[in-house]
Design a protein around this motif. Structure first.
Motif, PDB file in Angstrom:
ATOM      1  N   THR A 291      -6.963 -10.308  -4.853  1.00  0.00           N
ATOM      2  CA  THR A 291      -7.349  -9.949  -6.089  1.00  0.00           C
ATOM      3  C   THR A 291      -6.300 -10.465  -7.045  1.00  0.00           C
ATOM      4  O   THR A 291      -4.757  -9.959  -7.396  1.00  0.00           O
ATOM      5  CB  THR A 291      -7.043  -8.448  -5.784  1.00  0.00           C
ATOM      6  OG1 THR A 291      -7.241  -7.692  -4.637  1.00  0.00           O
ATOM      7  CG2 THR A 291      -7.537  -7.413  -7.069  1.00  0.00           C
ATOM      8  N   PRO A 292      -6.306 -10.704  -8.099  1.00  0.00           N
ATOM      9  CA  PRO A 292      -6.201 -11.231  -9.405  1.00  0.00           C
ATOM     10  C   PRO A 292      -6.407 -10.350 -10.343  1.00  0.00           C
ATOM     11  O   PRO A 292      -6.756  -9.100 -10.429  1.00  0.00           O
ATOM     12  CB  PRO A 292      -7.736 -12.069 -10.530  1.00  0.00           C
ATOM     13  CG  PRO A 292      -8.993 -11.735  -9.850  1.00  0.00           C
ATOM     14  CD  PRO A 292      -8.327 -11.367  -7.994  1.00  0.00           C
ATOM     15  N   LYS A 293      -4.898  -9.724 -10.821  1.00  0.00           N
ATOM     16  CA  LYS A 293      -4.416  -9.311 -11.966  1.00  0.00           C
ATOM     17  C   LYS A 293      -4.535 -10.165 -13.032  1.00  0.00           C
ATOM     18  O   LYS A 293      -3.762 -10.585 -13.689  1.00  0.00           O
ATOM     19  CB  LYS A 293      -3.510  -8.708 -11.247  1.00  0.00           C
ATOM     20  CG  LYS A 293      -3.461  -7.554  -9.988  1.00  0.00           C
ATOM     21  CD  LYS A 293      -1.776  -7.105  -9.434  1.00  0.00           C
ATOM     22  CE  LYS A 293      -2.513  -6.747  -8.222  1.00  0.00           C
ATOM     23  NZ  LYS A 293      -1.019  -6.090  -7.887  1.00  0.00           N
ATOM     24  N   GLY A 294      -4.259  -9.081 -14.147  1.00  0.00           N
ATOM     25  CA  GLY A 294      -3.797  -8.873 -15.875  1.00  0.00           C
ATOM     26  C   GLY A 294      -4.455 -10.360 -16.462  1.00  0.00           C
ATOM     27  O   GLY A 294      -6.023 -10.057 -16.071  1.00  0.00           O
ATOM     28  N   VAL A 295      -4.473 -11.428 -16.925  1.00  0.00           N
ATOM     29  CA  VAL A 295      -4.992 -12.097 -17.284  1.00  0.00           C
ATOM     30  C   VAL A 295      -5.432 -13.386 -16.660  1.00  0.00           C
ATOM     31  O   VAL A 295      -6.440 -13.654 -17.034  1.00  0.00           O
ATOM     32  CB  VAL A 295      -3.421 -13.245 -18.124  1.00  0.00           C
ATOM     33  CG1 VAL A 295      -5.259 -14.275 -19.235  1.00  0.00           C
ATOM     34  CG2 VAL A 295      -2.786 -13.013 -19.154  1.00  0.00           C
ATOM     35  N   TRP A 296      -5.324 -13.148 -15.528  1.00  0.00           N
ATOM     36  CA  TRP A 296      -6.983 -13.850 -13.948  1.00  0.00           C
ATOM     37  C   TRP A 296      -7.614 -12.838 -14.249  1.00  0.00           C
ATOM     38  O   TRP A 296      -8.362 -14.057 -13.832  1.00  0.00           O
ATOM     39  CB  TRP A 296      -5.066 -14.419 -13.311  1.00  0.00           C
ATOM     40  CG  TRP A 296      -4.353 -15.101 -12.964  1.00  0.00           C
ATOM     41  CD1 TRP A 296      -3.643 -14.575 -13.054  1.00  0.00           C
ATOM     42  CD2 TRP A 296      -4.335 -16.276 -13.905  1.00  0.00           C
ATOM     43  NE1 TRP A 296      -1.869 -16.041 -13.370  1.00  0.00           N
ATOM     44  CE2 TRP A 296      -3.248 -16.965 -13.503  1.00  0.00           C
ATOM     45  CE3 TRP A 296      -6.052 -17.423 -13.881  1.00  0.00           C
ATOM     46  CZ2 TRP A 296      -3.066 -18.985 -13.932  1.00  0.00           C
ATOM     47  CZ3 TRP A 296      -5.721 -18.531 -13.728  1.00  0.00           C
ATOM     48  CH2 TRP A 296      -4.154 -19.286 -13.682  1.00  0.00           C
ATOM     49  N   ALA A 297      -7.097 -11.520 -13.905  1.00  0.00           N
ATOM     50  CA  ALA A 297      -8.326 -11.069 -13.832  1.00  0.00           C
ATOM     51  C   ALA A 297      -9.315 -11.514 -14.695  1.00  0.00           C
ATOM     52  O   ALA A 297     -10.714 -11.392 -15.146  1.00  0.00           O
ATOM     53  CB  ALA A 297      -8.181  -9.472 -13.489  1.00  0.00           C
ATOM     54  N   THR A 298      -9.290 -11.633 -16.264  1.00  0.00           N
ATOM     55  CA  THR A 298     -10.077 -11.097 -17.566  1.00  0.00           C
ATOM     56  C   THR A 298     -10.429 -12.656 -17.517  1.00  0.00           C
ATOM     57  O   THR A 298     -11.426 -12.969 -17.757  1.00  0.00           O
ATOM     58  CB  THR A 298      -8.921 -11.531 -18.782  1.00  0.00           C
ATOM     59  OG1 THR A 298      -8.412 -10.327 -18.934  1.00  0.00           O
ATOM     60  CG2 THR A 298      -9.604 -11.550 -19.793  1.00  0.00           C
ATOM     61  N   ILE A 299      -9.835 -13.669 -17.229  1.00  0.00           N
ATOM     62  CA  ILE A 299     -10.076 -15.608 -17.185  1.00  0.00           C
ATOM     63  C   ILE A 299     -11.714 -15.313 -15.754  1.00  0.00           C
ATOM     64  O   ILE A 299     -12.407 -16.261 -16.121  1.00  0.00           O
ATOM     65  CB  ILE A 299      -9.576 -16.248 -16.738  1.00  0.00           C
ATOM     66  CG1 ILE A 299      -7.699 -16.633 -17.569  1.00  0.00           C
ATOM     67  CG2 ILE A 299      -9.787 -17.551 -16.661  1.00  0.00           C
ATOM     68  CD1 ILE A 299      -6.840 -17.165 -18.075  1.00  0.00           C
ATOM     69  N   VAL A 300     -10.880 -14.966 -14.169  1.00  0.00           N
ATOM     70  CA  VAL A 300     -12.125 -14.194 -13.793  1.00  0.00           C
ATOM     71  C   VAL A 300     -13.404 -13.995 -14.026  1.00  0.00           C
ATOM     72  O   VAL A 300     -14.245 -14.356 -13.894  1.00  0.00           O
ATOM     73  CB  VAL A 300     -11.724 -14.025 -12.223  1.00  0.00           C
ATOM     74  CG1 VAL A 300     -12.828 -14.164 -11.445  1.00  0.00           C
ATOM     75  CG2 VAL A 300     -10.572 -14.748 -11.978  1.00  0.00           C
ATOM     76  N   GLY A 301     -12.649 -13.057 -14.828  1.00  0.00           N
ATOM     77  CA  GLY A 301     -14.922 -12.003 -15.320  1.00  0.00           C
ATOM     78  C   GLY A 301     -15.459 -13.086 -16.051  1.00  0.00           C
ATOM     79  O   GLY A 301     -16.520 -12.575 -16.497  1.00  0.00           O
ATOM     80  N   MET A 302     -14.394 -13.683 -16.888  1.00  0.00           N
ATOM     81  CA  MET A 302     -15.501 -15.006 -17.501  1.00  0.00           C
ATOM     82  C   MET A 302     -15.965 -15.363 -17.189  1.00  0.00           C
ATOM     83  O   MET A 302     -17.025 -15.904 -17.795  1.00  0.00           O
ATOM     84  CB  MET A 302     -14.815 -15.275 -19.044  1.00  0.00           C
ATOM     85  CG  MET A 302     -13.605 -14.375 -19.608  1.00  0.00           C
ATOM     86  SD  MET A 302     -12.187 -16.000 -20.926  1.00  0.00           S
ATOM     87  CE  MET A 302     -11.557 -13.981 -21.963  1.00  0.00           C
ATOM     88  N   LEU A 303     -15.807 -15.512 -16.058  1.00  0.00           N
ATOM     89  CA  LEU A 303     -16.352 -16.985 -15.369  1.00  0.00           C
ATOM     90  C   LEU A 303     -17.830 -16.786 -14.847  1.00  0.00           C
ATOM     91  O   LEU A 303     -18.154 -17.475 -14.258  1.00  0.00           O
ATOM     92  CB  LEU A 303     -15.430 -17.586 -13.990  1.00  0.00           C
ATOM     93  CG  LEU A 303     -14.157 -18.321 -14.821  1.00  0.00           C
ATOM     94  CD1 LEU A 303     -13.286 -18.959 -14.077  1.00  0.00           C
ATOM     95  CD2 LEU A 303     -15.357 -19.815 -15.872  1.00  0.00           C
ATOM     96  N   SER A 304     -17.754 -15.087 -14.693  1.00  0.00           N
ATOM     97  CA  SER A 304     -18.491 -14.902 -13.652  1.00  0.00           C
ATOM     98  C   SER A 304     -20.199 -14.583 -14.778  1.00  0.00           C
ATOM     99  O   SER A 304     -19.305 -13.794 -15.152  1.00  0.00           O
ATOM    100  CB  SER A 304     -18.832 -13.175 -13.692  1.00  0.00           C
ATOM    101  OG  SER A 304     -19.437 -12.484 -12.625  1.00  0.00           O
ATOM    102  N   GLN A 305     -20.819 -14.912 -14.379  1.00  0.00           N
ATOM    103  CA  GLN A 305     -22.400 -14.875 -15.222  1.00  0.00           C
ATOM    104  C   GLN A 305     -22.810 -12.911 -15.021  1.00  0.00           C
ATOM    105  O   GLN A 305     -23.025 -13.213 -16.227  1.00  0.00           O
ATOM    106  CB  GLN A 305     -23.403 -15.062 -14.669  1.00  0.00           C
ATOM    107  CG  GLN A 305     -23.156 -16.950 -14.723  1.00  0.00           C
ATOM    108  CD  GLN A 305     -24.525 -17.373 -14.416  1.00  0.00           C
ATOM    109  OE1 GLN A 305     -25.327 -16.855 -14.065  1.00  0.00           O
ATOM    110  NE2 GLN A 305     -24.197 -19.164 -13.839  1.00  0.00           N
TER     111      GLN A 305
END
Length: 437
Positions: A291-305
């Motif tokens: 479960t990504p958190k913080g900045v990593w969660a934002t980055i993963v969210g950016m990669l999702s169409q």
């Protein structure tokens, strides 16, 4: 198109090829229902249903739902596609492969053989990773080495069998077998997606609201299909003139022809490359149950169409800019591998050909590079437009479907190429009949 198919069924040889292709498609769809031995399919179906990862939905669509059902075809032909891309990229880096590529039919057979071996190796690696990743989470109850090995062998064998089926379709059927299998897999998910759209936007709504939703859905699909057809057929014709020369007692040459440069020179490859790279982090996270958190969660969210064009979270649309940049980059990169202006210019010079107004040699190469640079950008822009139309409506209206611009490009492209091959076979048969009568 319907007239072409109607005429094709009147010809015995083509009718047999069409029937063979249809039978192979049935085998593919039956195989997608066969479970992998020792796997708890209920566990995996429940796990998959809980995922909101568009990368997994994309992968499931490419496998025709086999991945979601964890059947023996769960890896589908993705190892073969990856293998083909790797071998093509290595062709410019390894001189031995480049020589094979230039060595005519024998060289192509050797490259095809190498591609098969790499496909099996990739399927083995992917099957092992999938077994290890899910094995201890409940996918394989009471997992042991023997059970895990059985799952890996089943997945690898299924992928290799699909590769074999694709080659048989190419040899004895109609069209490119691998492309047809991929198209059929994608089409298998379309009915459920249409049903989901109906339940989300039409069912239970007022007549006016439902009618408007149907018009918008059909309009988006129709617009995307039309753009794909235009993009697939668009080409820039570069005129070529051949000088007259004496050959024996006759004057030969002097004819005019042209070099057809497709606007979409790289096909759907840039989209597949870009989508694959952006989906890797999402797939790894899903398989590792992290479960990504913080900045990593934002980055993963950016990669999702699924998060693009979502006005409530505009930061996620930054990933869209990266996606566009990657498509443009891979369009130029892949075209540079598959089309060599220097080689084309040299061949024209050897055969006495030239582009009107352009001197042979380096000026011709420079001219081809210049024209190619323009049309690659136009083709990449067309690809981006086609791919982003469904993504835009998904983001704005929250329509979650497994097929999109990439899938429609593949479906329409394969159908058009198959129809063209049928027409060419009919034309060859007519010529033969004319010569024998």
């Amino acid at each position: 198109m319907l007239e072409t198919l109607k005429n094709a069924f009147r010809i015995k040889d083509i009718r047999k090829k069409l029937f063979f292709t249809f039978c192979m498609i049935i085998v593919v769809r039956l195989g997608s229902q066969l479970p992998v031995p020792g796997v708890d399919r209920n566990y995996f179906s429940q796990w998959f249903a809980q995922q909101s990862n568009d990368a997994l939905n994309f992968f499931s669509a490419f496998t025709g739902g086999s991945f979601e059902r964890m059947s023996i075809f769960a890896l589908s032909i993705t190892p073969y596609i990856t293998s083909s891309i790797i071998i093509q990229l290595l062709t410019i880096a390894i001189p031995a492969l480049e020589e094979m590529h230039k060595d005519g039919e024998d060289g192509r057979k050797k490259i095809a053989s190498i591609t098969r071996y790499v496909t099996v190796a990739l399927a083995l690696v992917e099957g092992t990773a999938m077994t290890v990743g899910f094995g201890k989470s409940g996918l394989i109850p009471d997992i042991t080495f023997l059970k895990g090995l059985t799952v890996v062998i089943a997945l690898t064998a299924g992928s290799a069998f699909l590769m074999w089926l694709g080659e048989r379709i190419t040899e004895k059927g109609v069209g490119n077998g691998i492309s047809i299998i991929l198209m059929v897999n994608i089409l298998s998910s379309v009915p459920s997606d249409i049903t989901g759209l109906f339940e989300m936007f039409v069912k239970g709504k007022s007549l006016a609201h439902g009618a408007l939703a149907v018009i918008i859905i059909l309009g988006v699909i129709l617009l995307t299909v039309v753009l794909v057809i235009v993009l697939n057929d668009a080409q820039r014709k570069i005129p070529v003139q051949y000088a007259k020369k004496m050959q024996g007692r006759k004057m030969v040459g002097g004819q005019s022809t042209f070099i057809p440069l497709k606007v979409n020179t790289a096909g759907v490859i840039p989209v597949i490359f870009a989508s694959s790279l952006m989906s890797i982090p999402q797939i790894v996270i899903a398989f590792s149950h992290a479960t990504p958190k913080g900045v990593w969660a934002t980055i993963v969210g950016m990669l999702s169409q699924n998060n693009w064009f979502n006005f409530s979270q505009p930061i996620y649309s930054v990933g869209l800019l990266l996606y566009i940049a990657m498509i443009i980059f891979f369009a130029y990169f892949y075209t540079s591998i598959t089309f060599n202006p220097i080689e084309v210019a040299d061949n024209m010079k050897k055969q006495g050909g030239f582009i009107p107004g352009i001197r042979p040699g380096k000026p011709t190469t420079d001219y081809l590079n210049k024209v190619l640079g323009y049309i690659i950008f136009i083709g990449a822009a067309g690809l981006i437009l086609v791919v982003l139309i469904p993504v835009f409506f998904n983001g704005v209206f929250g329509a979650q479907v497994s097929f999109g611009g990439t899938s429609l490009i593949i479906i329409v492209g394969v159908i058009l190429e198959t129809i063209k091959q049928i027409e060419s076979q009919m034309l060859v048969r007519n010529y033969k009949g004319f010569l024998t009568d």
